[in-house]
Design a protein around this motif. Structure first.
Motif, PDB file in Angstrom:
ATOM      1  N   VAL A 189     -12.829   8.888 -14.411  1.00  0.00           N
ATOM      2  CA  VAL A 189     -11.724   8.306 -13.868  1.00  0.00           C
ATOM      3  C   VAL A 189     -10.839   9.146 -12.712  1.00  0.00           C
ATOM      4  O   VAL A 189     -10.364   8.355 -12.043  1.00  0.00           O
ATOM      5  CB  VAL A 189     -11.160   8.118 -15.415  1.00  0.00           C
ATOM      6  N   PHE A 190     -10.647  10.297 -13.200  1.00  0.00           N
ATOM      7  CA  PHE A 190      -9.958  11.115 -11.948  1.00  0.00           C
ATOM      8  C   PHE A 190     -10.779  10.793 -10.532  1.00  0.00           C
ATOM      9  O   PHE A 190     -10.047  10.506  -9.558  1.00  0.00           O
ATOM     10  CB  PHE A 190     -10.390  12.424 -12.431  1.00  0.00           C
ATOM     11  N   ASP A 191     -12.209  11.144 -10.430  1.00  0.00           N
ATOM     12  CA  ASP A 191     -12.562  10.832  -9.164  1.00  0.00           C
ATOM     13  C   ASP A 191     -12.383   9.458  -8.675  1.00  0.00           C
ATOM     14  O   ASP A 191     -12.426   9.009  -7.430  1.00  0.00           O
ATOM     15  CB  ASP A 191     -13.997  11.010  -9.195  1.00  0.00           C
ATOM     16  N   GLU A 192     -12.579   8.496  -9.469  1.00  0.00           N
ATOM     17  CA  GLU A 192     -12.518   7.024  -9.216  1.00  0.00           C
ATOM     18  C   GLU A 192     -11.122   6.803  -8.568  1.00  0.00           C
ATOM     19  O   GLU A 192     -11.004   6.199  -7.618  1.00  0.00           O
ATOM     20  CB  GLU A 192     -12.779   5.932 -10.392  1.00  0.00           C
ATOM     21  N   TYR A 193      -9.904   7.177  -8.898  1.00  0.00           N
ATOM     22  CA  TYR A 193      -8.520   7.185  -8.533  1.00  0.00           C
ATOM     23  C   TYR A 193      -8.659   7.578  -7.278  1.00  0.00           C
ATOM     24  O   TYR A 193      -8.070   7.241  -6.155  1.00  0.00           O
ATOM     25  CB  TYR A 193      -7.596   7.908  -9.289  1.00  0.00           C
ATOM     26  N   ASP A 194      -9.317   8.959  -6.815  1.00  0.00           N
ATOM     27  CA  ASP A 194      -9.145   9.687  -5.814  1.00  0.00           C
ATOM     28  C   ASP A 194      -9.815   8.843  -4.722  1.00  0.00           C
ATOM     29  O   ASP A 194      -9.385   9.081  -3.641  1.00  0.00           O
ATOM     30  CB  ASP A 194      -9.769  11.149  -5.924  1.00  0.00           C
ATOM     31  N   TYR A 195     -10.934   8.335  -5.020  1.00  0.00           N
ATOM     32  CA  TYR A 195     -11.874   7.506  -3.940  1.00  0.00           C
ATOM     33  C   TYR A 195     -10.924   6.490  -3.626  1.00  0.00           C
ATOM     34  O   TYR A 195     -10.680   6.037  -2.410  1.00  0.00           O
ATOM     35  CB  TYR A 195     -13.058   6.961  -4.732  1.00  0.00           C
ATOM     36  N   PHE A 234       0.861  -1.257   0.003  1.00  0.00           N
ATOM     37  CA  PHE A 234       0.138  -0.156   0.006  1.00  0.00           C
ATOM     38  C   PHE A 234       0.801   1.248   0.130  1.00  0.00           C
ATOM     39  O   PHE A 234       0.504   2.203  -0.798  1.00  0.00           O
ATOM     40  CB  PHE A 234      -0.881   0.020   1.298  1.00  0.00           C
ATOM     41  N   GLY A 235       2.088   0.988   0.777  1.00  0.00           N
ATOM     42  CA  GLY A 235       2.887   2.290   0.808  1.00  0.00           C
ATOM     43  C   GLY A 235       3.676   2.690  -0.398  1.00  0.00           C
ATOM     44  O   GLY A 235       4.204   3.892  -0.936  1.00  0.00           O
ATOM     45  N   ILE A 236       3.640   1.803  -1.616  1.00  0.00           N
ATOM     46  CA  ILE A 236       4.112   2.043  -2.839  1.00  0.00           C
ATOM     47  C   ILE A 236       2.882   2.540  -3.903  1.00  0.00           C
ATOM     48  O   ILE A 236       2.853   3.391  -4.404  1.00  0.00           O
ATOM     49  CB  ILE A 236       4.967   1.110  -3.435  1.00  0.00           C
ATOM     50  N   PHE A 237       1.798   1.494  -3.690  1.00  0.00           N
ATOM     51  CA  PHE A 237       0.796   1.589  -4.656  1.00  0.00           C
ATOM     52  C   PHE A 237       0.008   3.077  -4.536  1.00  0.00           C
ATOM     53  O   PHE A 237      -0.103   3.565  -5.389  1.00  0.00           O
ATOM     54  CB  PHE A 237      -0.077   0.668  -4.079  1.00  0.00           C
ATOM     55  N   THR A 238      -0.157   3.304  -3.202  1.00  0.00           N
ATOM     56  CA  THR A 238      -0.922   4.601  -2.933  1.00  0.00           C
ATOM     57  C   THR A 238      -0.114   5.844  -3.491  1.00  0.00           C
ATOM     58  O   THR A 238      -0.818   6.716  -4.164  1.00  0.00           O
ATOM     59  CB  THR A 238      -1.104   4.809  -1.304  1.00  0.00           C
ATOM     60  N   ASN A 239       1.246   5.984  -3.504  1.00  0.00           N
ATOM     61  CA  ASN A 239       1.937   7.038  -3.960  1.00  0.00           C
ATOM     62  C   ASN A 239       1.613   7.127  -5.364  1.00  0.00           C
ATOM     63  O   ASN A 239       1.654   8.120  -5.941  1.00  0.00           O
ATOM     64  CB  ASN A 239       3.264   6.796  -3.362  1.00  0.00           C
ATOM     65  N   SER A 256      -0.884  13.478   5.346  1.00  0.00           N
ATOM     66  CA  SER A 256      -0.145  12.628   4.353  1.00  0.00           C
ATOM     67  C   SER A 256       0.054  11.496   5.389  1.00  0.00           C
ATOM     68  O   SER A 256       1.371  10.706   4.974  1.00  0.00           O
ATOM     69  CB  SER A 256       1.086  13.071   3.733  1.00  0.00           C
ATOM     70  N   VAL A 257      -0.314  11.051   5.920  1.00  0.00           N
ATOM     71  CA  VAL A 257      -0.256   9.624   6.860  1.00  0.00           C
ATOM     72  C   VAL A 257      -1.226   8.665   6.108  1.00  0.00           C
ATOM     73  O   VAL A 257      -2.117   8.872   5.242  1.00  0.00           O
ATOM     74  CB  VAL A 257      -0.732   9.576   8.540  1.00  0.00           C
ATOM     75  N   GLY A 258      -0.712   7.360   6.248  1.00  0.00           N
ATOM     76  CA  GLY A 258      -1.316   6.410   5.399  1.00  0.00           C
ATOM     77  C   GLY A 258      -0.828   5.941   4.086  1.00  0.00           C
ATOM     78  O   GLY A 258      -1.428   5.267   3.483  1.00  0.00           O
ATOM     79  N   MET A 259       0.166   6.794   3.683  1.00  0.00           N
ATOM     80  CA  MET A 259       0.734   6.675   2.296  1.00  0.00           C
ATOM     81  C   MET A 259       2.069   5.900   2.221  1.00  0.00           C
ATOM     82  O   MET A 259       2.289   5.106   1.214  1.00  0.00           O
ATOM     83  CB  MET A 259       0.771   8.082   1.838  1.00  0.00           C
ATOM     84  N   GLY A 260       2.911   6.167   3.187  1.00  0.00           N
ATOM     85  CA  GLY A 260       4.360   5.681   3.039  1.00  0.00           C
ATOM     86  C   GLY A 260       5.405   6.554   2.928  1.00  0.00           C
ATOM     87  O   GLY A 260       6.557   6.093   2.963  1.00  0.00           O
ATOM     88  N   THR A 261       4.984   7.643   2.388  1.00  0.00           N
ATOM     89  CA  THR A 261       5.887   8.731   2.392  1.00  0.00           C
ATOM     90  C   THR A 261       6.744   9.147   3.541  1.00  0.00           C
ATOM     91  O   THR A 261       8.030   9.120   3.422  1.00  0.00           O
ATOM     92  CB  THR A 261       5.555   9.885   1.691  1.00  0.00           C
ATOM     93  N   ILE A 262       6.206   9.200   4.652  1.00  0.00           N
ATOM     94  CA  ILE A 262       6.763   9.752   6.024  1.00  0.00           C
ATOM     95  C   ILE A 262       8.044   8.447   6.301  1.00  0.00           C
ATOM     96  O   ILE A 262       9.099   8.739   6.524  1.00  0.00           O
ATOM     97  CB  ILE A 262       5.629   9.931   7.091  1.00  0.00           C
ATOM     98  N   HIS A 263       7.430   7.223   6.182  1.00  0.00           N
ATOM     99  CA  HIS A 263       8.441   6.051   6.271  1.00  0.00           C
ATOM    100  C   HIS A 263       9.540   6.277   5.384  1.00  0.00           C
ATOM    101  O   HIS A 263      10.786   5.846   6.025  1.00  0.00           O
ATOM    102  CB  HIS A 263       7.657   4.872   6.018  1.00  0.00           C
ATOM    103  N   VAL A 284      -2.130   8.002  -6.465  1.00  0.00           N
ATOM    104  CA  VAL A 284      -2.331   9.236  -5.941  1.00  0.00           C
ATOM    105  C   VAL A 284      -1.553  10.444  -6.987  1.00  0.00           C
ATOM    106  O   VAL A 284      -1.938  11.336  -7.347  1.00  0.00           O
ATOM    107  CB  VAL A 284      -2.138   9.592  -4.751  1.00  0.00           C
ATOM    108  N   ALA A 285      -0.189  10.006  -6.952  1.00  0.00           N
ATOM    109  CA  ALA A 285       0.769  11.074  -7.858  1.00  0.00           C
ATOM    110  C   ALA A 285      -0.077  10.971  -9.210  1.00  0.00           C
ATOM    111  O   ALA A 285       0.014  12.095  -9.915  1.00  0.00           O
ATOM    112  CB  ALA A 285       2.043  10.368  -8.033  1.00  0.00           C
TER     113      ALA A 285
END
Length: 556
Positions: A394-400, A96-101, A250-257, A104-105
């Protein structure tokens, strides 16, 4: 495994980069809208409580987890978690910490590219003389790539690619490049925000006109800061406040780790985490609440703001309001406002590249340059559909799925792992090791019990969101034996496209039915892309595991 030569140049640079990661578009676009839609001052109280009970604990967890994993040469969440708890399965939570970034990016850089474009158009004077309706139409035409009101063919695609190239180039310079952008971008962001906030504070009734004779900027401020205590008992407000914490920190993303993984094992994380967190809160609560809402209320009136508050105000309304200051000041205000949003966006999007680059360096010996440009290419492939099919959803689906659900799931799992599997005894020792402040002992209890419970409630609340967001009514219905009615916005209903299918059933016009059915196809297309990305990253983690096992570095 390639040895990492990456390191932060200074403590100030690290804190600014961490704060830049947290300070994003949501601070200025999402926070004031959430406050307006959830009772104004009533929203601030649960928001601050959630910051103390969920935000700060998650910052402690992610900073300490990242630094712990960095001791073992791990700079991405799959093997940061693997270093904390030996086991084959838990590393896949870190996916999740790679996928989410990446996910989202893909669409976040699109919003970021809007700010680049609007800086250009503000300086060019494109909005001069436009009515409010005309400014709104400009945005609608911009995101419809088949149209162009400025003469630039496929303008949205052009600026999106330019934005990606800039992000990729900076990432190719490593932590030094990110740190340099943070040291320049964060002070400019605060300066630009302060100038616009002062304008919002001093606007008063000067924006009132015959059309909006009762407009008053102070009405917006009073609404935001005057608590309506009856709303505090509404669980919907608490859910909105808790959700905003994820977006803002930006918690729950993996960037802080990943940022923390490049710290020295004895470096302080307690004071650093709190400093970055409170800097973000200052930007959001103080600056974020003093720009959009007061300026809009100062010209259009509080009633208009309450009825029309939304994410699009930044692009569909603010350029029109700036025009009321005259062409020269409008250009300057546009530069400040959209420049502010650009710096907020790029400091966050740069952070999203570090998990992928760190993973590819650690596991496959890729250099910084190769890792950065592969990230840019991956974002281009994943992101172009959000640009081309923006109006199809598609944009909103990614965001959700990536920007909402994935954050909650990962934060919930990592908190349980840290508190109950890694264990609070080791976890607390990691948090306090090298600390430059005395961490309140109460947080040992909060991290172990309060934060996990809050995250589980948020997840279950999203999964089983009640009809019309009526929590008290549905609880009473359930207790009386009449069941629980799910809202179409719940995760369960969203999976099945229940809301769209209801519209299809109610529609009689074949053209409308066809459009709705086509929308489902586009949304399923977006889901396939996201699922394919998750599977792809999981496969890379598995390949890395096999590689580590051959080299004698794998854990069972």
């Amino acid at each position: 495994m390639a040895a990492s030569s990456q390191a932060w140049g200074s403590r100030v640079g690290l804190i600014l980069a961490m704060a830049g990661n947290a300070v994003g578009l949501g601070n200025f676009l999402r926070f004031p809208v959430q406050a307006v839609q959830n009772g104004g001052g009533a929203f601030i109280i649960p928001y601050l409580i959630c910051f103390l009970l969920m935000g700060i604990p998650l910052l402690y967890i992610e900073w300490s987890s990242g630094r712990f994993g960095g001791k073992f040469g791990n700079h991405s969440t799959p093997y940061i978690l693997d270093s904390m708890v030996k086991g084959r399965i838990l590393k896949y939570i870190g996916v999740f910490g790679i996928f989410t970034n990446v996910a989202v990016a893909a669409y976040y850089c699109y919003i970021e590219s809007w700010t680049m474009s609007y800086v250009y158009h503000s300086l060019r004077g494109t909005f001069n003389g436009m009515s409010q309706h005309g400014v709104a139409d400009f945005f609608n035409n911009y995101v419809d790539i088949s149209k162009s009101s400025t003469g630039i063919p496929y303008e949205a695609v052009v600026f999106y690619i330019l934005c990606l190239l800039l992000n990729t180039f900076i990432l190719s310079k490593g932590l030094k490049g990110i740190e340099k952008v943070a040291k320049i971008g964060m002070p400019l962001l605060i300066l630009f925000g302060a100038i616009l906030a002062i304008r919002g504070l001093t606007l008063g009734t000067s924006g009132a006109s015959e059309l909006f004779p009762n407009a008053n900027a102070w009405d917006g401020l009073n609404f935001l800061w005057t608590p309506q205590y009856d709303s505090i008992l509404d669980l919907k407000v608490w859910m909105a406040a808790a959700g905003q914490i994820f977006f803002t920190l930006s918690v729950g993303m993996g960037t802080i780790h990943c940022y923390a993984a490049y710290m020295n094992s004895k470096d302080d994380i307690a004071l650093n985490a709190v400093s970055a967190g409170f800097m973000n809160e200052f930007v959001e609560v103080v600056l974020g609440s003093l720009i959009v809402i007061p300026i809009a209320a100062g010209y259009l009136g509080l009633d208009w703001v309450l009825e029309n508050a939304g994410f699009g105000m930044a692009f569909q309304t603010m350029p029109y309001l700036f025009q009321q200051w005259g062409p020269m000041l409008a250009a300057i205000a546009g530069l400040l406002w959209f420049g502010l949003l650009f710096f907020a966006g790029i400091t966050s999007s740069l952070a999203m590249g570090t998990p992928w680059i760190g993973f590819m360096r650690d596991e496959f010996n890729w250099g910084q340059n190769k890792g950065a440009w592969s990230f840019g290419l991956l974002i281009l492939v994943m992101g172009l559909p959000t640009v081309i099919f923006f109006q199809e959803g598609v944009f909103d689906e990614y965001d959700y799925w990536a920007g909402t659900v994935s954050l909650v799931v990962f934060a919930m799992l990592e908190t349980i792992l840290f508190s109950w599997i890694f264990g609070m005894k080791k976890g607390w020792a990691e948090i306090t090791s090298g600390a430059d402040i005395q961490v309140p002992l109460i947080y040992k209890f909060i991290i172990k019990f309060v934060t996990p419970v809050m995250l589980i409630i948020i997840f279950l609340g999203s999964l089983f969101k009640p009809l019309n967001n009526d929590w008290s009514g549905n609880v009473s219905s359930l207790l009386s034996g009449n069941g629980w009615s799910l809202d179409n916005g719940s995760i369960i209903k969203t999976i099945t496209h229940a809301g769209i299918k209801e519209k299809i059933m109610a529609a009689t016009d074949p053209a409308i039915i066809g459009q709705l059915e086509s929308q489902i196809l586009y949304l399923n297309f977006a889901r396939i892309l996201l699922l394919g990305l998750f599977v792809f990253i999981s496969a890379l983690v598995y390949v890395a595991f096999l590689k580590r096992r051959r080299e004698g570095r794998a854990t069972l």
